[in-house]
Design an enzyme around this catalytic site. Structure first.
Site, PDB file in Angstrom:
ATOM      1  N   CYS A 153     -21.807   6.319   7.961  1.00 42.44           N
ATOM      2  CA  CYS A 153     -21.191   5.366   7.036  1.00 42.44           C
ATOM      3  C   CYS A 153     -19.740   5.098   7.445  1.00 42.44           C
ATOM      4  CB  CYS A 153     -21.231   5.910   5.609  1.00 42.44           C
ATOM      5  SG  CYS A 153     -20.348   4.856   4.431  1.00 42.44           S
TER       6      CYS A 153
ATOM      7  N   VAL B 234     -21.073   6.758  -0.837  1.00 37.38           N
ATOM      8  CA  VAL B 234     -20.140   7.714  -0.245  1.00 37.38           C
ATOM      9  C   VAL B 234     -18.938   6.924   0.281  1.00 37.38           C
ATOM     10  CG1 VAL B 234     -21.880   9.420   0.352  1.00 37.38           C
ATOM     11  CG2 VAL B 234     -21.399   7.587   1.971  1.00 37.38           C
TER      12      VAL B 234
ATOM     13  N   GLU C  18     -14.848   6.162  -3.726  1.00 33.35           N
ATOM     14  CA  GLU C  18     -14.310   4.950  -3.104  1.00 33.35           C
ATOM     15  C   GLU C  18     -13.364   5.362  -1.970  1.00 33.35           C
ATOM     16  OE1 GLU C  18     -15.320   1.876  -3.583  1.00 33.35           O
ATOM     17  OE2 GLU C  18     -16.587   2.369  -5.295  1.00 33.35           O
ATOM     18  N   SER C  19     -13.579   4.768  -0.798  1.00 32.43           N
ATOM     19  CA  SER C  19     -12.884   5.228   0.404  1.00 32.43           C
ATOM     20  C   SER C  19     -11.364   5.102   0.310  1.00 32.43           C
ATOM     21  CB  SER C  19     -13.401   4.476   1.635  1.00 32.43           C
ATOM     22  OG  SER C  19     -13.150   3.086   1.546  1.00 32.43           O
TER      23      SER C  19
END
Length: 239
Positions: A29, A69, A81-82
């Site tokens: 991802c 993810v 949330e990145s």
């Protein structure tokens, strides 16, 4: 306890260790890779639990109802949330700071970052069209122009002489640019003659320890994408 193989719906939650930072991730991802890059850059000790995103465990959905993810967990704290997880890590672990200390420069970086959504959208559009839609490809090139201009003005990295948060925010998709050239011969998403400064930046980024620690080579990305496109993503590819 770190796990490499992905956990699916019927799996049990790996035991949590008090005080230990845990990352719920998926190996391929690009959004989760942002968080892994920051963790690696800042040399933060953590454990990884990879998740089967086609068959998500209930305990994972309890932590992030969106089912995406990355997710960070430490004791009673859960974040997802990145961008949020990366900013949190940069604040809580101040060594090797990534966000600029100057509020104006940080704001300028975020303006540039907001433009990156178009790059991501057009990248996936090119994949879906198998490189046959010339308009989509031209839209991708157009969306990359502000980044070509910015890196030319700023220096080696978007942070000047050292990487900053925006370098890591945008890197995962540049790592994957070569997938299209392999799967669709004759299609080049980032021609060096169009993007000489971004091309140089990519080569410099590849030498960073955090990038080396988190990246996969192009053949591996191609294999994963083929499994994903076939509807059977191989999250445990190579394990």
């Amino acid at each position: 306890m770190s796990t490499l193989k992905s956990h699916s719906k019927d799996s049990k939650l790996p035991a949590l260790t008090p005080g230990k930072l845990r990352l719920y991730s998926m190996r391929f991802c690009p959004f989760a890779q942002r968080t892994r890059l920051v963790l690696a850059h800042k040399k933060i000790e953590f454990e990884t639990v990879n998740v089967d995103l086609k068959s998500k465990p209930d305990w994972f959905l309890d932590r992030n109802p969106l089912g995406l993810v990355p997710v960070l967990e430490q004791d009673d704290k859960v974040l997802y949330e990145s961008v949020i997880t990366c900013d949190y890590l940069d604040d809580v672990y101040p060594d090797n700071k990534l966000n600029p200390s100057d509020p104006y420069q940080q704001a300028r970086d975020r303006i540039l970052f907001e433009l990156y959504g178009k790059v991501v959208t057009n990248y996936y559009g090119t994949l879906r069209s198998q490189g046959k839609d010339k308009e989509v490809l031209e839209n991708l090139w157009k969306s990359m122009e502000p980044f070509e201009k910015a890196i030319k003005e700023r220096g080696t990295y978007f942070g000047g002489d050292k990487p900053t948060m925006i370098d890591y925010f945008i890197w995962p998709w540049f790592e994957r640019m070569g997938v299209v050239s392999v799967m669709m011969p004759g299609v080049d998403l980032m021609p060096a003659e169009k993007f000489p400064n971004l091309t140089a930046w990519v080569e410099v980024m590849k030498s960073l320890p955090a990038v080396k620690e988190t990246m996969f080579d192009t053949p591996t990305h191609v294999s994963f994408y083929k499994s994903y496109a076939a509807g059977k993503p191989n999250y445990d590819l190579g394990l």
